[in-house]
Design a protein around this motif. Sequence first.
Motif, short mmCIF file in Angstrom:
data_model
loop_
_atom_site.label_atom_id
_atom_site.label_comp_id
_atom_site.label_asym_id
_atom_site.label_seq_id
_atom_site.Cartn_x
_atom_site.Cartn_y
_atom_site.Cartn_z
N ARG A 1 0.84 -1.19 0.00
CA ARG A 1 0.00 0.00 0.00
C ARG A 1 0.88 1.24 0.00
O ARG A 1 1.90 1.29 0.69
CB ARG A 1 -0.87 -0.06 1.26
N ASN A 2 0.50 2.26 -0.76
CA ASN A 2 1.26 3.50 -0.86
C ASN A 2 1.22 4.25 0.48
O ASN A 2 0.15 4.43 1.06
CB ASN A 2 0.68 4.37 -1.97
N ASN A 3 2.39 4.70 0.96
CA ASN A 3 2.46 5.43 2.23
C ASN A 3 1.69 6.74 2.19
O ASN A 3 1.05 7.12 3.16
CB ASN A 3 3.92 5.72 2.59
N LYS A 4 1.78 7.47 1.09
CA LYS A 4 1.08 8.76 1.00
C LYS A 4 -0.42 8.57 1.08
O LYS A 4 -1.11 9.35 1.71
CB LYS A 4 1.44 9.47 -0.32
N ARG B 1 -1.83 7.84 4.55
CA ARG B 1 -1.66 8.96 5.49
C ARG B 1 -0.92 8.49 6.75
O ARG B 1 -1.23 8.89 7.86
CB ARG B 1 -3.01 9.58 5.86
N ALA B 2 0.03 7.61 6.54
CA ALA B 2 0.84 7.14 7.65
C ALA B 2 1.83 8.24 8.06
O ALA B 2 1.93 9.27 7.42
CB ALA B 2 1.60 5.87 7.24
N GLU B 3 2.56 7.99 9.09
CA GLU B 3 3.53 8.96 9.58
C GLU B 3 4.58 9.24 8.51
O GLU B 3 5.07 8.33 7.85
CB GLU B 3 4.21 8.36 10.82
N ASP B 4 4.91 10.51 8.31
CA ASP B 4 5.89 10.89 7.31
C ASP B 4 7.26 10.42 7.75
O ASP B 4 7.75 10.80 8.81
CB ASP B 4 5.88 12.41 7.11
N THR B 5 7.88 9.57 6.93
CA THR B 5 9.19 9.03 7.27
C THR B 5 10.31 9.79 6.59
O THR B 5 11.46 9.38 6.66
CB THR B 5 9.27 7.54 6.89
N GLY B 6 9.98 10.87 5.92
CA GLY B 6 10.99 11.70 5.29
C GLY B 6 11.32 11.25 3.88
O GLY B 6 10.73 10.32 3.33
N LYS B 7 12.30 11.91 3.34
CA LYS B 7 12.68 11.70 1.95
C LYS B 7 13.23 10.29 1.69
O LYS B 7 12.99 9.71 0.63
CB LYS B 7 13.74 12.75 1.60
N LEU B 8 13.94 9.74 2.66
CA LEU B 8 14.57 8.45 2.46
C LEU B 8 13.77 7.28 3.02
O LEU B 8 14.21 6.14 3.00
CB LEU B 8 15.97 8.46 3.07
N GLY B 9 12.59 7.56 3.52
CA GLY B 9 11.75 6.51 4.09
C GLY B 9 11.10 5.67 3.00
O GLY B 9 11.14 5.99 1.82
N PRO B 10 10.49 4.55 3.40
CA PRO B 10 9.85 3.67 2.42
C PRO B 10 8.63 4.33 1.78
O PRO B 10 7.88 5.04 2.43
CB PRO B 10 9.45 2.45 3.25
N LYS B 11 8.44 4.07 0.51
CA LYS B 11 7.29 4.62 -0.21
C LYS B 11 6.07 3.69 -0.12
O LYS B 11 4.96 4.11 -0.31
CB LYS B 11 7.64 4.83 -1.70
N TRP B 12 6.32 2.41 0.12
CA TRP B 12 5.25 1.42 0.21
C TRP B 12 5.31 0.75 1.57
O TRP B 12 6.37 0.60 2.15
CB TRP B 12 5.42 0.38 -0.90
N ARG C 1 -11.35 0.92 5.21
CA ARG C 1 -11.85 1.60 4.02
C ARG C 1 -11.38 0.89 2.76
O ARG C 1 -10.55 -0.01 2.82
CB ARG C 1 -11.43 3.07 3.99
N THR C 2 -11.90 1.31 1.61
CA THR C 2 -11.49 0.72 0.34
C THR C 2 -10.23 1.39 -0.16
O THR C 2 -9.92 2.53 0.22
CB THR C 2 -12.60 0.87 -0.72
N TRP C 3 -9.52 0.69 -1.03
CA TRP C 3 -8.27 1.21 -1.59
C TRP C 3 -8.33 1.15 -3.10
O TRP C 3 -8.76 0.15 -3.68
CB TRP C 3 -7.08 0.38 -1.07
N ASN C 4 -7.88 2.22 -3.73
CA ASN C 4 -7.88 2.30 -5.19
C ASN C 4 -6.64 1.59 -5.74
O ASN C 4 -5.60 1.56 -5.11
CB ASN C 4 -7.89 3.76 -5.63
N VAL C 5 -6.78 1.07 -6.97
CA VAL C 5 -5.70 0.32 -7.61
C VAL C 5 -4.44 1.16 -7.81
O VAL C 5 -3.33 0.63 -7.78
CB VAL C 5 -6.19 -0.28 -8.95
N CYS C 6 -4.59 2.50 -7.96
CA CYS C 6 -3.40 3.34 -8.16
C CYS C 6 -2.57 3.46 -6.89
O CYS C 6 -1.42 3.89 -6.95
CB CYS C 6 -3.79 4.71 -8.71
N ASN C 7 -3.12 3.09 -5.73
CA ASN C 7 -2.38 3.16 -4.47
C ASN C 7 -1.90 1.79 -4.00
O ASN C 7 -1.43 1.65 -2.88
CB ASN C 7 -3.26 3.77 -3.38
N LEU C 8 -2.02 0.78 -4.86
CA LEU C 8 -1.60 -0.57 -4.52
C LEU C 8 -0.57 -1.07 -5.52
O LEU C 8 -0.56 -0.66 -6.68
CB LEU C 8 -2.81 -1.52 -4.54
#
Length: 162
Positions: A103-106, A109-120, A147-154
Amino acid sequence: MEEISHVLWAHQTMVKSSNGDTPFSLTYGMKAVIPAEIGMPTFRTAELDMAKNDEALQINLELLEEKREQAAITEAKSKIQMEKYYNVKVQNTSFKPGDLVYRNNKASRAEDTGKLGPKWEGLYEVTEALGNGSYMLKDCNGKELPRTWNVCNLKKCYIHKM
């Protein structure tokens, strides 16, 4: 500001590739006389017969609707051709119940891990495909996500079952 009238005139009198006509000719039914032709006599402006000109303008106005329809048809063909060109590059993604995904981190709305953090994040299982690219997920503990998740975020995960 002084140049804006020249820019607008150029835009109105330039042939558009989508329909092969100028906006001016589609509006008024005739070719525009450029400002340089007004100040300097040319064959087009010098050999003008007003009676024949009025008659030609009347004929052009009668044919204007047909010209607009033809431009609309040409524009639609151009649009279809452009759509085909760009749709060749599209790759459809879909998941079936039981597929493993990240699942996409953005989006979560998980905690922001910064620029070098994991994206998924995580490893989730698709429990239900609801249609139109939306899915219900459950985590590795078996807890259903609220909630439901859209395919563009998976993103598909290529490992064996949990």
